[in-house]
Design an enzyme around this catalytic site. Structure first.
Site, PDB file in Angstrom:
ATOM      1  N   HIS A  92       0.845  -1.198   0.000  1.00 37.31           N
ATOM      2  CA  HIS A  92       0.000   0.000   0.000  1.00 37.31           C
ATOM      3  C   HIS A  92       0.882   1.250   0.000  1.00 37.31           C
ATOM      4  O   HIS A  92       0.649   2.178  -0.795  1.00 37.31           O
ATOM      5  CB  HIS A  92      -0.910   0.002   1.224  1.00 37.31           C
ATOM      6  CG  HIS A  92      -1.644   1.293   1.427  1.00 37.31           C
ATOM      7  ND1 HIS A  92      -2.875   1.539   0.863  1.00 37.31           N
ATOM      8  CD2 HIS A  92      -1.317   2.414   2.113  1.00 37.31           C
ATOM      9  CE1 HIS A  92      -3.278   2.750   1.192  1.00 37.31           C
ATOM     10  NE2 HIS A  92      -2.345   3.311   1.954  1.00 37.31           N
ATOM     11  N   GLU A  93       1.873   1.283   0.879  1.00 37.24           N
ATOM     12  CA  GLU A  93       2.768   2.449   0.928  1.00 37.24           C
ATOM     13  C   GLU A  93       3.593   2.567  -0.354  1.00 37.24           C
ATOM     14  O   GLU A  93       3.867   3.680  -0.825  1.00 37.24           O
ATOM     15  CB  GLU A  93       3.683   2.356   2.146  1.00 37.24           C
ATOM     16  CG  GLU A  93       2.960   2.348   3.484  1.00 37.24           C
ATOM     17  CD  GLU A  93       2.015   3.532   3.661  1.00 37.24           C
ATOM     18  OE1 GLU A  93       2.270   4.593   3.069  1.00 37.24           O
ATOM     19  OE2 GLU A  93       1.019   3.385   4.397  1.00 37.24           O
TER      20      GLU A  93
END
Length: 224
Positions: A95-96
């Site tokens: 996600h990051e």
């Protein structure tokens, strides 16, 4: 009265979502990834596969402190994500990394959110004092309340601009994990579920900010 009901409902919903999020991450942190790679390894692999070589992956202290920093061009992963080969760690790390890819591609909502950061930082540091003074001095200086509302409106706008940024990063993460085989038919829904509940926290924050904004607007309207 309606505003207070909405505010209380948002607070209760926020508590439920946060507790569910913690529960989901605790559960999926115990499920090993099929390929046995850690969050840090998944992030670096995702960067390479997307042709990004100017972003580093670092380990930072804390729990759920994970974030992408465009100023330092680093993906900062908490220790439990950086070193863990769990489904939860892969979901958070990718996600990051999705944010890093957004930055590299010039993703429009991310550019807008970045442009709002200086204004929102200023608003966050001053808005509560301005609103308090505006409410107390509403009959003397009504313009002060309107200024506070304008500042708070910027923070509300920021909350809503954040939604597509976060949701898009999660979609990128799950799609990439599935495409590379780092998750299978059993674990892919787990990664998606963890990120879904994380996204809900941003939705509730945006709704809470909107409810507060409406509350202050109603005060100004009643005064008129």
């Amino acid at each position: 009265m309606n505003i207070w009901i909405i505010t209380i409902a948002v607070m209760v919903l926020s508590f439920i979502i946060q507790q569910t999020l913690n529960s989901r991450f605790a559960k999926y942190s115990k499920v090993p990834s099929p390929q046995g790679i850690t969050g840090a390894e998944a992030a670096r692999l995702m960067l390479r596969r997307n042709g990004i070589d100017n972003v580093s992956v670092e380990c930072i202290p804390g729990k759920l402190t994970d974030h992408f920093n465009p100023q330092t061009m680093t993906i900062n992963l908490s220790e439990s994500v950086y070193n863990s080969p769990s489904i939860a760690a892969l979901a958070v790390a990718c996600h990051e990394t999705g944010h890093a890819i957004q930055h590299a591609e010039g993703y429009a909502p991310l550019r807008l959110r970045s442009a709002l950061v200086p204004v929102v930082n200023f608003a966050n540091n001053t808005v509560q004092w301005v609103l308090l003074a505006g409410v107390l001095l509403i009959n003397i200086s009504p313009a002060l309340l309107y200024l506070g509302i304008a500042l708070f409106a910027m923070t509300t706008l920021f909350s809503f601009v954040t939604l597509p940024v976060e949701i898009n990063a999660s979609v990128r993460a799950v799609k990439w994990l599935e495409g590379t085989g780092l998750v299978d038919d059993r674990t892919a829904p787990m990664a998606a579920d963890a990120l879904k509940w994380a996204a809900y926290t941003y939705v509730v924050a945006a709704l809470g900010s909107l409810a507060t904004l409406i509350y202050y607007i109603s005060i100004a309207s009643d005064r008129r």
